[in-house]
Scaffold this motif. Structure first.
Motif, PDB file in Angstrom:
ATOM      1  N   TYR A 256       0.861  -1.186   0.000  1.00  0.00           N
ATOM      2  CA  TYR A 256       0.000   0.000   0.000  1.00  0.00           C
ATOM      3  C   TYR A 256       0.889   1.224   0.000  1.00  0.00           C
ATOM      4  CZ  TYR A 256      -3.032   3.643   1.756  1.00  0.00           C
ATOM      5  OH  TYR A 256      -3.694   4.807   1.917  1.00  0.00           O
ATOM      6  N   LYS A 257       0.831   1.983  -1.087  1.00  0.00           N
ATOM      7  CA  LYS A 257       1.664   3.172  -1.140  1.00  0.00           C
ATOM      8  C   LYS A 257       0.771   4.390  -1.000  1.00  0.00           C
ATOM      9  CE  LYS A 257       6.003   2.114  -2.215  1.00  0.00           C
ATOM     10  NZ  LYS A 257       6.709   1.481  -3.288  1.00  0.00           N
TER      11      LYS A 257
ATOM     12  N   TYR B 138      -0.638   8.145  -1.278  1.00  0.00           N
ATOM     13  CA  TYR B 138      -0.535   9.139  -2.320  1.00  0.00           C
ATOM     14  C   TYR B 138      -0.621  10.528  -1.733  1.00  0.00           C
ATOM     15  CZ  TYR B 138      -0.595   6.740  -6.744  1.00  0.00           C
ATOM     16  OH  TYR B 138      -0.248   6.018  -7.828  1.00  0.00           O
TER      17      TYR B 138
ATOM     18  N   ALA C 195      -2.317  12.781   9.964  1.00  0.00           N
ATOM     19  CA  ALA C 195      -0.870  12.820   9.797  1.00  0.00           C
ATOM     20  C   ALA C 195      -0.452  12.455   8.382  1.00  0.00           C
ATOM     21  CB  ALA C 195      -0.230  11.864  10.804  1.00  0.00           C
TER      22      ALA C 195
ATOM     23  N   GLU D  61       1.382  10.789   5.332  1.00  0.00           N
ATOM     24  CA  GLU D  61       1.752   9.385   5.163  1.00  0.00           C
ATOM     25  C   GLU D  61       3.139   9.273   4.568  1.00  0.00           C
ATOM     26  OE1 GLU D  61      -2.723   7.680   4.588  1.00  0.00           O
ATOM     27  OE2 GLU D  61      -1.511   7.996   2.809  1.00  0.00           O
TER      28      GLU D  61
ATOM     29  N   ARG E 162       3.210   2.713  14.481  1.00  0.00           N
ATOM     30  CA  ARG E 162       2.118   3.647  14.220  1.00  0.00           C
ATOM     31  C   ARG E 162       2.061   4.112  12.783  1.00  0.00           C
ATOM     32  NH1 ARG E 162       5.414   7.930  17.856  1.00  0.00           N
ATOM     33  NH2 ARG E 162       5.342   6.180  19.260  1.00  0.00           N
TER      34      ARG E 162
ATOM     35  N   ASN F 291       2.891   2.001  10.138  1.00  0.00           N
ATOM     36  CA  ASN F 291       2.996   0.878   9.218  1.00  0.00           C
ATOM     37  C   ASN F 291       1.644   0.517   8.623  1.00  0.00           C
ATOM     38  OD1 ASN F 291       3.361  -1.583   7.927  1.00  0.00           O
ATOM     39  ND2 ASN F 291       5.055  -2.068   9.268  1.00  0.00           N
ATOM     40  N   TYR F 292       1.574   0.450   7.303  1.00  0.00           N
ATOM     41  CA  TYR F 292       0.323   0.083   6.637  1.00  0.00           C
ATOM     42  C   TYR F 292       0.368  -1.315   6.075  1.00  0.00           C
ATOM     43  CZ  TYR F 292       0.480   5.113   6.632  1.00  0.00           C
ATOM     44  OH  TYR F 292       0.632   6.409   6.998  1.00  0.00           O
ATOM     45  N   ASN F 293       1.492  -1.942   6.177  1.00  0.00           N
ATOM     46  CA  ASN F 293       1.658  -3.231   5.501  1.00  0.00           C
ATOM     47  C   ASN F 293       2.114  -4.298   6.471  1.00  0.00           C
ATOM     48  OD1 ASN F 293       1.279  -2.389   2.615  1.00  0.00           O
ATOM     49  ND2 ASN F 293       2.893  -1.003   3.221  1.00  0.00           N
ATOM     50  N   PHE F 294       1.376  -4.453   7.538  1.00  0.00           N
ATOM     51  CA  PHE F 294       1.787  -5.372   8.596  1.00  0.00           C
ATOM     52  C   PHE F 294       2.128  -6.769   8.129  1.00  0.00           C
ATOM     53  CE2 PHE F 294       1.977  -3.501  12.525  1.00  0.00           C
ATOM     54  CZ  PHE F 294       0.953  -2.616  12.742  1.00  0.00           C
ATOM     55  N   GLN F 295       1.362  -7.242   7.137  1.00  0.00           N
ATOM     56  CA  GLN F 295       1.521  -8.662   6.845  1.00  0.00           C
ATOM     57  C   GLN F 295       2.774  -8.986   6.055  1.00  0.00           C
ATOM     58  OE1 GLN F 295      -0.402  -6.513   5.482  1.00  0.00           O
ATOM     59  NE2 GLN F 295      -1.446  -7.182   3.629  1.00  0.00           N
TER      60      GLN F 295
ATOM     61  N   MET G 176      -0.165   7.778  11.298  1.00  0.00           N
ATOM     62  CA  MET G 176      -1.600   7.952  11.523  1.00  0.00           C
ATOM     63  C   MET G 176      -2.047   7.276  12.785  1.00  0.00           C
ATOM     64  SD  MET G 176      -3.592   7.850   7.952  1.00  0.00           S
ATOM     65  CE  MET G 176      -5.132   7.756   8.787  1.00  0.00           C
ATOM     66  N   GLY G 177      -1.273   6.353  13.283  1.00  0.00           N
ATOM     67  CA  GLY G 177      -1.632   5.701  14.532  1.00  0.00           C
ATOM     68  C   GLY G 177      -2.697   4.643  14.348  1.00  0.00           C
ATOM     69  N   SER G 178      -3.172   4.434  13.150  1.00  0.00           N
ATOM     70  CA  SER G 178      -4.223   3.422  12.996  1.00  0.00           C
ATOM     71  C   SER G 178      -3.670   2.248  12.219  1.00  0.00           C
ATOM     72  CB  SER G 178      -5.407   4.022  12.254  1.00  0.00           C
ATOM     73  OG  SER G 178      -4.965   4.655  11.095  1.00  0.00           O
ATOM     74  N   ARG G 179      -4.321   1.155  12.317  1.00  0.00           N
ATOM     75  CA  ARG G 179      -3.814  -0.026  11.637  1.00  0.00           C
ATOM     76  C   ARG G 179      -4.039   0.075  10.140  1.00  0.00           C
ATOM     77  NH1 ARG G 179      -2.466  -4.183  14.997  1.00  0.00           N
ATOM     78  NH2 ARG G 179      -2.441  -5.492  13.173  1.00  0.00           N
ATOM     79  N   SER G 180      -3.312  -0.743   9.428  1.00  0.00           N
ATOM     80  CA  SER G 180      -3.345  -0.615   7.977  1.00  0.00           C
ATOM     81  C   SER G 180      -4.706  -1.005   7.428  1.00  0.00           C
ATOM     82  CB  SER G 180      -2.290  -1.509   7.365  1.00  0.00           C
ATOM     83  OG  SER G 180      -2.557  -2.857   7.716  1.00  0.00           O
ATOM     84  N   SER G 181      -4.977  -0.461   6.263  1.00  0.00           N
ATOM     85  CA  SER G 181      -6.233  -0.722   5.592  1.00  0.00           C
ATOM     86  C   SER G 181      -5.983  -1.791   4.556  1.00  0.00           C
ATOM     87  CB  SER G 181      -6.665   0.569   4.898  1.00  0.00           C
ATOM     88  OG  SER G 181      -7.985   0.845   5.128  1.00  0.00           O
ATOM     89  N   HIS G 182      -5.590  -2.982   4.963  1.00  0.00           N
ATOM     90  CA  HIS G 182      -5.433  -3.970   3.908  1.00  0.00           C
ATOM     91  C   HIS G 182      -6.677  -4.824   3.797  1.00  0.00           C
ATOM     92  CE1 HIS G 182      -4.456  -7.105   6.937  1.00  0.00           C
ATOM     93  NE2 HIS G 182      -3.845  -6.139   7.555  1.00  0.00           N
TER      94      HIS G 182
ATOM     95  N   ILE H  63      -9.248  -0.662  -1.121  1.00  0.00           N
ATOM     96  CA  ILE H  63      -8.404  -0.323   0.014  1.00  0.00           C
ATOM     97  C   ILE H  63      -8.308   1.191   0.158  1.00  0.00           C
ATOM     98  CG2 ILE H  63      -6.057  -0.438   0.935  1.00  0.00           C
ATOM     99  CD1 ILE H  63      -5.801  -3.190  -0.248  1.00  0.00           C
ATOM    100  N   ARG H  64      -8.123   1.873  -0.967  1.00  0.00           N
ATOM    101  CA  ARG H  64      -8.055   3.337  -0.911  1.00  0.00           C
ATOM    102  C   ARG H  64      -9.354   3.938  -0.404  1.00  0.00           C
ATOM    103  NH1 ARG H  64      -3.692   4.918  -2.181  1.00  0.00           N
ATOM    104  NH2 ARG H  64      -2.406   3.888  -3.735  1.00  0.00           N
TER     105      ARG H  64
ATOM    106  N   HIS I 252      -9.726   3.471   3.263  1.00  0.00           N
ATOM    107  CA  HIS I 252      -8.882   4.461   3.915  1.00  0.00           C
ATOM    108  C   HIS I 252      -9.613   5.796   4.020  1.00  0.00           C
ATOM    109  CE1 HIS I 252      -4.772   4.640   5.245  1.00  0.00           C
ATOM    110  NE2 HIS I 252      -4.630   5.833   4.728  1.00  0.00           N
TER     111      HIS I 252
END
Lengths: 456, 195
Positions: free
Chosen positions: A73-74, A76, A137, A139, A148, A150-154, B1-7, B29-30, B33
């Protein structure tokens, strides 16, 4: 069990002593340079090392993602939808023309299709608008080892997790206590120092001491946040009798600017710890603190500020005209109050680098204490400060135009987007006058065409 | 952002939403978000106020109508599937959408459905017809106070007359579609999401 006891206490003692020594050494290495305004360059080295580690971390995540055949997830910065920069008139003409086989482009049944323009524009704003994204905030492109952001945990591999765990250990167990100790020292020194200076008789010596006490304490606070600041164009620094305006991202802005210059602060009187600090500070030199009731009275505020500014012996005032914290990707509407006073304005642009720690205070999400904790558990706060050449209001300009001119200069220098919107939109709805602009434009088209038809 | 990812795993029922709306997983996903950015109090759904706070939407003359379209049947909340269902009307038409499988329901972004969305913005009482009164109301929204009542009534009258074929004084969906048959609806009512 009993045999272990003497060992235990010995170990505990050793541990205690070594920790104390360590801390004292660190404090000395950090506080003494702060007092004299000297830097050993340790923080810059720290920053470079961190950058290398972050780049490596992002590469590993990309590799992890590729293995699973997904895309990272990038985020924009330019928005998520493709927008056409055509105006209302152009688009409606085009819509009507495309639906008509005749040469005329204004047949009335196609007033039905005019709705499409507004409809699409409205939907575009729901998908993506300029303002909402300024209040969350910024990105990041690459990961900075903070959960805090990270969008790509997996996609995190084992090695990366270990590195992240190490990072957590360092940040929470080493950096955090150190920073809290420094902050505590800085604030108490400020309160004690300014109170002591307050007892001195008025004169050059008092001013000198006051200035240095203020500067020293702010520098300690800067190190308490591990803030790495680069100042540009310091020859343009604000002088007495002027007003310093800057874009606002967080309460830390004050510490950053005040550690490089001696300012008079403006603000509301608070209770608690802030109140104690405020009362102490005002003993050493004149700051402008307003009671809560006085804040609403714009004339009173303007009067006090004008008085302060006209006294050339008093310090430059520090003001943040946006009125609220923005996420440092744009500059929002400046409130005209400070620009009506007629003093020289010294604009300052502050741009944070979010790689190391996001300084933006999202006041709807975090309280002050949570925010400070987040600051102190980030890697560092890195920012650049540009002092812009002074500006004065020109003869034919009114306060609003002057404010916009200053705002554009700040936005240009800091590489921020210059927006016309009011920062107050964070909490309130927009005014109806803006809607009238659109309605006027459309009316001209529809009435104009209708009259053409009735004539023909 | 402090929130978990939007996967994709975080979005509930992502596969059924994908089938229904035709959005790609990346687009969803976008949009998820975005949904969460609009949902300021983290309620899990959007209410009218959340949409009304978008400044650029509030200055759009049709802003209120567009917001209403997210809350059909008198509901006060819209969840993510509902949100995306409305946005799906604006998905650009792609080649794969044109091989219509008669067994599958019509895709939300077909020409007919795009036109129907616009039609509904006019047709307040949902009776399937745009009356002269409804036309007047929408035109009034778009011009504000800039045009006199008389002028506006004339414009509304002419517009309805020219589109009305069966002479019942109102524009039905069929008549609406017919009068716009030459218009490139697919392009004008499409918003492209960047990859």
């Amino acid at each position: 069990m009993f045999l272990l006891l003497p060992f235990d206490s010995l170990i505990v003692n050793l541990l205690g002593i070594s920790l104390t020594v360590l801390f004292t050494l660190l404090l000395v290495f950090i506080i003494v340079p702060a007092i004299f305004g000297v830097s050993f360059g340790i923080r810059k080295l720290y920053m470079k090392t961190l950058l290398k580690i972050f780049a490596w971390a992002t590469l590993r995540m990309e590799r992890g993602a590729k293995e699973k055949n997904h895309q990272l997830y990038k985020p924009y910065t330019n928005g998520i939808i493709a927008k056409d920069p055509t105006s209302l008139e152009e688009e409606i003409k085009e819509i009507r023309r495309s639906g008509s086989s005749k040469a005329l482009d204004n047949t009335p049944e196609l007033a039905l299709s005019d709705i499409f323009y507004f409809c699409r524009k409205g939907m575009e704003t729901i998908m993506d608008d300029e303002v909402t994204k300024r209040f969350s905030a910024e990105e990041l492109e690459s990961w900075n080892l903070l959960s805090r952001t990270n969008y790509n945990f997996q996609y995190i591999s084992l090695r990366l997790t270990v590195l992240w765990g190490l990072g957590v250990l360092i940040r929470y167990c080493f950096l955090l206590p150190l920073r809290i100790a420094l902050a505590f020292t800085g604030i108490s020194l400020l309160v004690v120092g300014t109170t002591v200076v307050g007892y001195l008789p008025n004169g050059r010596f008092k001013e000198f001491m006051s200035k240095h006490v203020h500067l020293m304490c702010y520098r300690i606070c800067v190190r308490a946040l591990t803030a790495i600041i680069t100042y540009h164009d310091r020859e343009n620094r604000p002088r007495n009798g002027g007003i310093c305006v800057a874009n606002h991202t967080s309460p830390i802005d004050v510490i950053i600017l005040a550690s490089d210059g001696y300012y008079a602060m403006v603000g509301q009187v608070h209770g608690g710890l802030m109140g104690v600090i405020q009362r102490a500070m005002v003993k050493a030199c004149p700051h402008v603190w307003f009671e809560r009731s006085e804040v609403k009275d714009r004339h009173l505020v303007a009067k006090r500020l004008t008085e302060h500014v006209q006294d050339k012996s008093k310090l430059p005032i520090l003001i943040f005209p946006e009125g609220t914290c923005i996420n440092n990707t744009s500059v929002m509407m400046f409130k005209k109050g400070s620009f009506e006073i007629g003093a020289t304005v010294y604009p300052v642009a502050i741009k944070y680098d979010p790689q190391f720690g996001d300084a933006f205070w999202n006041s709807s999400k975090y309280g002050m204490v949570t925010y400070l904790l987040r600051m102190m558990t980030s890697w560092a706060i890195v920012c650049s400060v540009w002092y812009l050449p002074p500006m004065t209001r020109e003869g034919d300009e009114d306060a609003v135009q002057f404010a916009n001119r200053v705002k554009s200069a700040i936005a240009r220098q800091g590489g921020l987007v210059d927006l016309l919107w009011d920062g107050g939109l964070k909490r309130e709805k927009v005014k109806d006058t803006f809607k009238e602009e659109q309605q006027k434009l459309y009316s001209k088209m529809i009435v104009g065409n209708h009259e053409d038809r009735s004539r023909s | 952002m402090g929130s978990r990812s939007s996967h994709a795993a975080v979005i509930p029922d992502v596969d059924s939403i994908r089938r229904e709306t035709g959005f790609s997983q990346a687009s969803l996903i976008r949009l998820h978000h975005r949904f969460r950015a609009l949902d300021r109090n983290k309620k899990g759904y959007l209410s009218r106020i959340d949409l009304q706070q978008i400044g650029a939407l509030a200055v759009n003359p049709l802003g209120d109508r567009i917001i209403e379209s997210f809350f059909p049947n008198g509901s006060q909340q819209v969840d993510f599937p509902g949100f995306v269902r409305v946005l799906a009307h604006f998905r650009p038409v792609e080649d794969e959408d044109t091989d219509l499988d008669p067994k599958k329901p019509e895709p939300l972004n077909s020409r007919r459905n795009k036109l129907h969305y616009a039609f509904q913005l006019y047709d307040l009482d949902r009776d399937g017809k745009i009356s002269r009164h409804e036309m007047l109301q929408v035109l009034r929204l778009m011009v504000g106070v800039q045009v006199t009542e008389e002028q506006l009534e004339n414009i509304a009258d002419r517009t309805v007359q020219e589109a009305d074929e069966d002479g019942d004084g109102a524009v039905s969906f069929l008549e609406f579609t017919k009068s716009l048959e030459k218009m490139d609806v697919e392009q004008k009512m499409s918003i492209r999401i960047l990859k």
